[in-house]
Design an enzyme around this catalytic site. Structure first.
Site, mmCIF file in Angstrom:
data_model
loop_
_atom_site.group_PDB
_atom_site.id
_atom_site.type_symbol
_atom_site.label_atom_id
_atom_site.label_comp_id
_atom_site.label_asym_id
_atom_site.label_seq_id
_atom_site.Cartn_x
_atom_site.Cartn_y
_atom_site.Cartn_z
ATOM 1 C CD GLN A 157 -4.613 1.149 -3.455
ATOM 2 O OE1 GLN A 157 -4.311 2.545 -3.363
ATOM 3 N NE2 GLN A 157 -4.321 0.652 -2.165
ATOM 4 C CB SER A 211 -6.711 2.916 -0.455
ATOM 5 O OG SER A 211 -5.323 3.277 -0.577
ATOM 6 C CG ASP A 236 -2.094 0.900 1.019
ATOM 7 O OD1 ASP A 236 -2.510 1.260 -0.008
ATOM 8 O OD2 ASP A 236 -2.633 1.429 2.195
#
Length: 284
Positions: free
Chosen positions: A277, A227, A203
């Site tokens: 993502q 996100s 991430d």
């Protein structure tokens, strides 16, 4: 093991609270909310506690609410199915009774099969690059005082960006990013932990790939970024103390959302994992 790495390992190893429920502490990285990678890594650890002799091969999660970094997180695991080769788990992360993340994880028994992979892209040797912490120390004098500790702090995941941008003066670039990453080990011989660590690390610097073509960084006060979801696929075994190339691209941004993809290669060129993502990238 370094103290910062030990703290991260302890953060990922959750405390069971009974009946496929677990509790994890929250980590303050200086962000406004809990780091999304922490919740992903802990959710995968919670699900892994309920599966024997199978490792996670894929996970898909949605971020529902920003997490409070001052509160612990409760994880509920639901045993969806245990088949001959695959096991599926659903995980819900809650704070103060509200869901902050929901996801599904699939686990696969080891087996042999067809083999192929894409070639590893060209990248400079990690030993020739500066770490994010080194760059942070160089740029700290330009930063507001509140950010200097965040930029220069010790961290358990070492990230060495290829061709880094200046967040205070971002320029427009193609939607591509590369960085070498590794955990500052040594680490236990626990393949579950290594998958959770990579999920945690995946991430970092991912969302920003979709910002490259627009010359915008997180320092821009007009930017609202978060996100929305995150997916991982684990292809082959790896160790997090070894350098992994995180090669990222963003094929699309539209309607206030940026789409990002990433592949992880070890130094021998073996593709070990992939990530995807979608993120909110909105001008306020």
């Amino acid at each position: 093991m370094l103290d910062v790495t030990k703290k991260l390992v302890e953060l990922l190893y959750l405390a069971p609270t009974g009946g496929d429920h677990y509790r994890g502490e929250s980590q303050d990285l200086g962000f406004p909310h809990v780091f999304g990678g922490q919740v992903l890594g802990q959710a995968l650890m919670a699900a892994s506690h309920t599966v024997e002799d199978r490792l996670c091969h894929s996970l898909h999660a949605y971020f529902l609410r920003p997490g409070n970094k001052k509160m612990p997180i409760e994880y509920e695991v639901q045993r969806v199915r245990d088949g001959r080769s695959f096991s599926v788990r659903r995980v819900i992360a809650r704070q103060d009774g509200k869901e902050i993340l929901t996801g599904s994880m699939s686990f696969h028994a080891s087996e042999e099969g067809f083999e192929h992979q894409v070639e590893m892209p060209d990248a400079p040797n990690p030993e020739t690059l500066r770490s994010e912490q080194d760059w942070g120390k160089m740029m700290a004098p330009q930063a507001p005082e509140a950010l200097r500790e965040i930029m220069t702090r010790d961290r358990p995941i070492e990230i060495r960006p290829v061709n880094p941008t200046n967040p205070f003066q971002p320029d427009k670039r193609p939607p591509l990013k590369q960085s070498w990453i590794r955990a500052l080990g040594p680490l236990p011989d626990d393949p579950v932990l290594h998958r959770c660590l990579l999920t945690y690390a995946s991430d970092f610097s991912f969302l920003g790939t979709s910002l490259n073509p627009h010359g915008v960084s997180f320092m821009n006060k007009e930017l609202q970024a978060a996100s929305l979801d995150h997916a991982m696929w684990f292809h082959r075994d790896f160790r997090m103390e070894d350098w992994l190339l995180y090669d990222k691209d963003s094929p699309s941004a539209s309607a206030g959302r940026g789409f990002n993809r990433g592949n992880f290669f070890n130094q021998e060129g073996v593709l070990v994992a992939s990530a995807v993502q979608e993120a909110l990238i909105r001008r306020r």
